[in-house]
Structures are given as structure tokens and as C-alpha cells.
Design a protein around this motif. Structure first.
Motif, mmCIF file in Angstrom:
data_model
loop_
_atom_site.group_PDB
_atom_site.id
_atom_site.type_symbol
_atom_site.label_atom_id
_atom_site.label_comp_id
_atom_site.label_asym_id
_atom_site.label_seq_id
_atom_site.Cartn_x
_atom_site.Cartn_y
_atom_site.Cartn_z
ATOM 1 N N SER A 131 -23.600 -93.000 -58.182
ATOM 2 C CA SER A 131 -22.970 -91.919 -57.303
ATOM 3 C C SER A 131 -22.563 -92.752 -56.080
ATOM 4 O O SER A 131 -22.287 -92.033 -54.889
ATOM 5 N N GLN A 132 -22.219 -93.885 -56.006
ATOM 6 C CA GLN A 132 -21.934 -94.682 -54.803
ATOM 7 C C GLN A 132 -20.940 -94.040 -53.894
ATOM 8 O O GLN A 132 -20.966 -94.057 -52.774
ATOM 9 N N SER A 133 -19.987 -93.585 -54.384
ATOM 10 C CA SER A 133 -18.829 -92.982 -53.712
ATOM 11 C C SER A 133 -19.065 -91.410 -53.320
ATOM 12 O O SER A 133 -18.450 -91.264 -52.329
ATOM 13 N N ARG A 134 -20.036 -91.054 -53.740
ATOM 14 C CA ARG A 134 -20.283 -89.519 -53.466
ATOM 15 C C ARG A 134 -21.696 -89.260 -52.522
ATOM 16 O O ARG A 134 -21.637 -88.387 -51.942
ATOM 17 N N LEU A 135 -22.748 -89.893 -53.302
ATOM 18 C CA LEU A 135 -23.964 -89.644 -52.583
ATOM 19 C C LEU A 135 -24.610 -90.839 -51.409
ATOM 20 O O LEU A 135 -24.963 -90.512 -50.333
ATOM 21 N N GLY A 136 -23.996 -91.873 -51.675
ATOM 22 C CA GLY A 136 -24.328 -93.097 -50.825
ATOM 23 C C GLY A 136 -26.101 -93.287 -50.788
ATOM 24 O O GLY A 136 -26.760 -92.784 -51.340
ATOM 25 N N PRO A 184 -34.949 -101.575 -74.481
ATOM 26 C CA PRO A 184 -33.466 -101.492 -74.439
ATOM 27 C C PRO A 184 -33.267 -100.613 -73.341
ATOM 28 O O PRO A 184 -33.951 -100.061 -72.428
ATOM 29 N N THR A 185 -31.954 -100.438 -73.116
ATOM 30 C CA THR A 185 -31.102 -99.697 -71.893
ATOM 31 C C THR A 185 -31.922 -98.313 -72.011
ATOM 32 O O THR A 185 -31.921 -97.529 -72.847
ATOM 33 N N ALA A 186 -32.169 -97.963 -70.696
ATOM 34 C CA ALA A 186 -32.799 -96.606 -70.371
ATOM 35 C C ALA A 186 -31.546 -95.364 -70.760
ATOM 36 O O ALA A 186 -30.678 -95.572 -70.423
ATOM 37 N N VAL A 187 -32.313 -94.344 -71.318
ATOM 38 C CA VAL A 187 -31.617 -93.250 -71.472
ATOM 39 C C VAL A 187 -31.083 -92.409 -70.244
ATOM 40 O O VAL A 187 -30.024 -92.038 -70.098
ATOM 41 N N SER A 188 -31.857 -92.590 -69.293
ATOM 42 C CA SER A 188 -31.548 -92.188 -67.936
ATOM 43 C C SER A 188 -30.361 -92.568 -67.526
ATOM 44 O O SER A 188 -29.719 -92.152 -66.786
ATOM 45 N N ALA A 189 -30.123 -93.953 -67.873
ATOM 46 C CA ALA A 189 -28.816 -94.554 -67.245
ATOM 47 C C ALA A 189 -27.559 -93.845 -67.823
ATOM 48 O O ALA A 189 -26.618 -93.547 -67.043
ATOM 49 N N ALA A 190 -27.676 -93.331 -69.076
ATOM 50 C CA ALA A 190 -26.585 -92.654 -69.557
ATOM 51 C C ALA A 190 -26.441 -91.494 -68.988
ATOM 52 O O ALA A 190 -25.261 -90.930 -68.787
ATOM 53 N N LEU A 191 -27.445 -90.696 -68.703
ATOM 54 C CA LEU A 191 -27.856 -89.449 -67.822
ATOM 55 C C LEU A 191 -26.825 -89.504 -66.688
ATOM 56 O O LEU A 191 -26.220 -88.568 -66.294
ATOM 57 N N TRP A 192 -27.146 -90.603 -65.741
ATOM 58 C CA TRP A 192 -26.684 -90.879 -64.502
ATOM 59 C C TRP A 192 -25.239 -90.979 -64.678
ATOM 60 O O TRP A 192 -24.400 -90.556 -63.813
ATOM 61 N N ALA A 193 -24.808 -91.748 -65.656
ATOM 62 C CA ALA A 193 -23.297 -92.180 -65.845
ATOM 63 C C ALA A 193 -22.460 -90.892 -66.160
ATOM 64 O O ALA A 193 -21.282 -90.713 -65.580
ATOM 65 N N ARG A 216 -17.798 -94.535 -65.940
ATOM 66 C CA ARG A 216 -17.957 -95.019 -67.565
ATOM 67 C C ARG A 216 -19.060 -94.702 -68.562
ATOM 68 O O ARG A 216 -19.558 -95.385 -69.042
ATOM 69 N N PRO A 217 -19.074 -93.180 -68.660
ATOM 70 C CA PRO A 217 -20.103 -92.553 -69.567
ATOM 71 C C PRO A 217 -20.107 -93.320 -70.775
ATOM 72 O O PRO A 217 -21.253 -93.507 -71.626
ATOM 73 N N SER A 218 -18.911 -93.321 -71.684
ATOM 74 C CA SER A 218 -18.619 -93.519 -72.915
ATOM 75 C C SER A 218 -19.275 -95.081 -73.269
ATOM 76 O O SER A 218 -20.030 -95.348 -74.073
ATOM 77 N N PHE A 219 -19.027 -95.865 -72.281
ATOM 78 C CA PHE A 219 -19.314 -97.320 -72.359
ATOM 79 C C PHE A 219 -21.049 -97.290 -72.198
ATOM 80 O O PHE A 219 -21.895 -98.133 -72.850
ATOM 81 N N VAL A 220 -21.761 -96.700 -71.166
ATOM 82 C CA VAL A 220 -23.147 -96.708 -70.914
ATOM 83 C C VAL A 220 -23.894 -95.819 -72.095
ATOM 84 O O VAL A 220 -24.944 -96.513 -72.533
ATOM 85 N N THR A 221 -23.365 -94.747 -72.575
ATOM 86 C CA THR A 221 -23.832 -94.225 -73.850
ATOM 87 C C THR A 221 -24.027 -95.097 -74.965
ATOM 88 O O THR A 221 -24.711 -95.133 -75.673
ATOM 89 N N SER A 222 -22.744 -95.926 -75.178
ATOM 90 C CA SER A 222 -22.668 -96.735 -76.368
ATOM 91 C C SER A 222 -23.627 -97.823 -76.056
ATOM 92 O O SER A 222 -24.444 -98.305 -77.306
ATOM 93 N N THR A 223 -23.905 -98.310 -75.058
ATOM 94 C CA THR A 223 -24.931 -99.408 -74.862
ATOM 95 C C THR A 223 -26.170 -98.853 -75.134
ATOM 96 O O THR A 223 -27.314 -99.604 -75.541
ATOM 97 N N VAL A 224 -26.771 -97.599 -74.563
ATOM 98 C CA VAL A 224 -27.796 -96.970 -74.870
ATOM 99 C C VAL A 224 -28.078 -97.168 -76.532
ATOM 100 O O VAL A 224 -29.234 -97.596 -76.821
#
Length: 307
Positions: free
Chosen positions: A151-156, A264-273, A279-287
Motif C-alpha cells: 500500500s505504499q502509495s495509499r498508506l505509507g 513457501p510464500t505466505a498466504v497473507s502476501a496474496a491477501l495484501w496484494a 499485481r494480485p494474480s502474480f502474487v496469488t499464483s506464486t503462493v
């Protein structure tokens, strides 16, 4: 050769398979029933994770120097993997969303839902106690940095900091460490209540992993998912082995630290993405890809760690 195959088969059946069976039960339950994933996740975040973290830290018999080394180990892992990800990103002038999506996939491991049960089945309650320390430290780093990246551009940075301040696991870490350092013995009724909830954490978090994976759709951006998975499952264990040696981690602490760093990659990473459209499709695919491939990589790793 036959002995190595036998050890691998034994590890797969005795350690990895029970974890997969429980996660699979959660997966099929999540596919068949309309589950309120947000509510179950909230139980894990606000009740189960703090309970198991406080219980393990407050009762840990590990030397304080060892706990400090584990914290430093987690930090060095994230810095090294972050550097390896940022170099091609800067040289290739990747756009911010692509760079941050890769960092989400590479830096944050499923050390809770997946790592804690695996450590318990592989190394018993002593292994679980060490794994919880790794999980707690990564959760404090991860929840700050993951939100910031997504959320770099939204929350900081200020918004990311507020999210961590509001998470109970932050206070569970502080209270658990304080109780341990000061030699305080909580009242019996509190101790028994916390221990009971902590005992439920591992199976419920594993079922939650399966339910979360049931929500992940098919693979996309295969080349990117493969590249991120290679860093997460192939490069990270090698870095972990070197880092553990440099920091002087030995025995069971070394084995559990390397195992947790190789998840493996955390499921929470996909939730944040998904939440912040990074790029949610890329992150969820990696998960999904890294979780499936990790069945093989973690089996091999456990054979090496347990010999």
C-alpha cells in the motif's frame, strides 16, 4: 541410494503428510462450503497467534542470547533476500508495483499456518517453541513491511506502523518476553486459559491454510511465479544455512530456523496484494505454485536436517 529414498519416504509419510492431510481437509471444506474467511482469519490473528506466541515466549527455556540470534537471523534473511530481489528490479527499472509484488512473494514465508505444524511434527514441542519465536519476529517485521509494500502509495510508513500497533501479536511478544525475563509466574487460571487456546492454534491455523488456498484461483504469469518461487524455495534455504553458521546457531535451533526460512510464500502476501491491487494474480499464483512445490523441497530439506 535406497537408504536416502527410504528416509525421504519416511519423512514424507510421518512429517509432511499429516500436515498436508489437515490442510487438504481445510481446502475441500473451503471449496464445498461458503466459509467466512475474514472471521476465521481474525480468530487466528487476534486470538490464536497471540496465545501461542505468549505461551512459548513466556515459558521458553532458550538462553536469551539464542533468542536474540533468532531475531537477528530473521532480519538478515529478509535483508539478503530483499537485496537479491532489488538488484534486478533496479537494473531492469521495474515499475513500483512489479518490484513490490516480487518482494511480497520472496520476503514473507508461511511460517505460521504451515511452518508451526511442520516444526511440531518434525521436532516435537521443543521445535515448536523455537518455531514460534521465528514466527513472532517475522510477524512483527512482516506486518509492517508487507503493508507498506502493498500500500505504499495509499498508506505509507505511518499507516503501516499503525497496523502493527493494532495487532495483538505485538503485545504478546512484548508481554511474553517481559514475563520470561522478569521470572514472573502468571496466575494459574490465566496460564491454563492461554495454554488451552495455544494448543488449538496449530490445527486451526493449518485448516485455515487449506481454506485460504481454496480461494486462490489458477496460475498466471508463470515465468514470474517460477522465478519468485526459485528464490523462496531454492535460494532462501542456502542463505539460511550460511546465516545460521555465521550467527552460531547450532543443533535444534539451527534446524528449525533453516526450516522456517524455507517455507513457501505466505498466504497473507496474496491477501495484501488483493487488498491494495499490487499485481494480485502474480502474487496469488506464486503462493499456489510455491506451496505445491514446497512439498518436495521441504521433504528433502527435512531429510537433511534430521540426519
Amino acid at each position: 541410494m535406497l537408504e536416502a529414498v527410504s528416509r525421504a519416504a519416511s519423512t514424507l509419510l510421518e512429517v509432511v503428510a499429516p500436515v498436508l492431510l489437515i490442510a487438504a481437509a481445510g481446502y475441500f471444506f473451503g471449496r464445498k462450503r461458503a466459509v467466512d474467511l475474514r472471521s476465521i482469519s481474525a480468530i487466528a490473528v487476534y486470538l490464536l497467534s497471540p496465545a501461542i506466541t505468549f505461551n512459548s515466549l513466556s515459558s521458553s527455556t532458550l538462553p536469551r542470547e539464542e533468542i536474540g540470534r533468532i531475531g537477528l537471523f530473521v532480519l538478515l534473511q529478509m535483508l539478503t533476500l530483499g537485496g537479491l530481489t532489488l538488484v534486478p528490479a533496479l537494473l531492469g527499472r521495474w515499475e513500483r508495483s512489479k518490484r513490490n509484488a516480487y518482494l511480497l512473494c520472496v520476503l514473507f514465508t508461511n511460517s505460521g499456518n504451515f511452518g508451526l505444524p511442520l516444526a511440531q511434527f518434525a521436532f516435537g514441542s521443543a521445535g515448536l517453541d523455537i518455531a514460534v519465536i521465528f514466527f513472532a519476529v517475522q510477524a512483527m517485521f512482516g506486518n509492517t513491511l508487507a503493508v507498506f509494500l502493498a500500500s505504499q502509495s495509499r498508506l505509507g510508513a505511518a499507516g503501516a506502523l499503525r497496523s502493527v500497533v493494532g495487532l495483538p501479536i505485538t503485545y504478546a511478544v512484548l508481554l511474553g518476553a517481559a514475563v520470561n525475563l522478569l521470572g514472573i509466574h502468571p496466575p494459574a487460571m490465566i496460564q491454563k486459559a492461554v495454554q488451552t487456546v495455544a494448543g488449538a492454534a496449530v490445527p486451526i491455523m493449518l485448516l485455515l491454510l487449506g481454506i485460504q488456498l481454496a480461494r486462490v484461483q489458477g496460475l498466471s504469469d508463470i515465468r514470474g511465479a517460477v522465478a519468485a518461487s526459485v528464490l523462496r524455495l531454492g535460494v532462501a534455504p542456502l542463505i539460511a544455512a550460511v546465516t545460521a553458521q555465521v550467527l552460531g546457531l547450532r543443533g535444534l535451533v539451527q534446524s528449525v530456523a533453516i526450516l522456517q526460512a524455507s517455507m513457501p510464500t505466505a498466504v497473507s502476501a496474496a491477501l495484501w496484494a488483493i487488498e491494495f491491487d499490487t499485481r494480485p494474480s502474480f502474487v496469488t499464483s506464486t503462493v499456489l505454485l510455491s506451496t505445491l512445490v514446497s512439498i518436495g523441497t521441504l521433504t528433502v530439506l527435512l531429510v537433511l536436517l534430521r540426519t
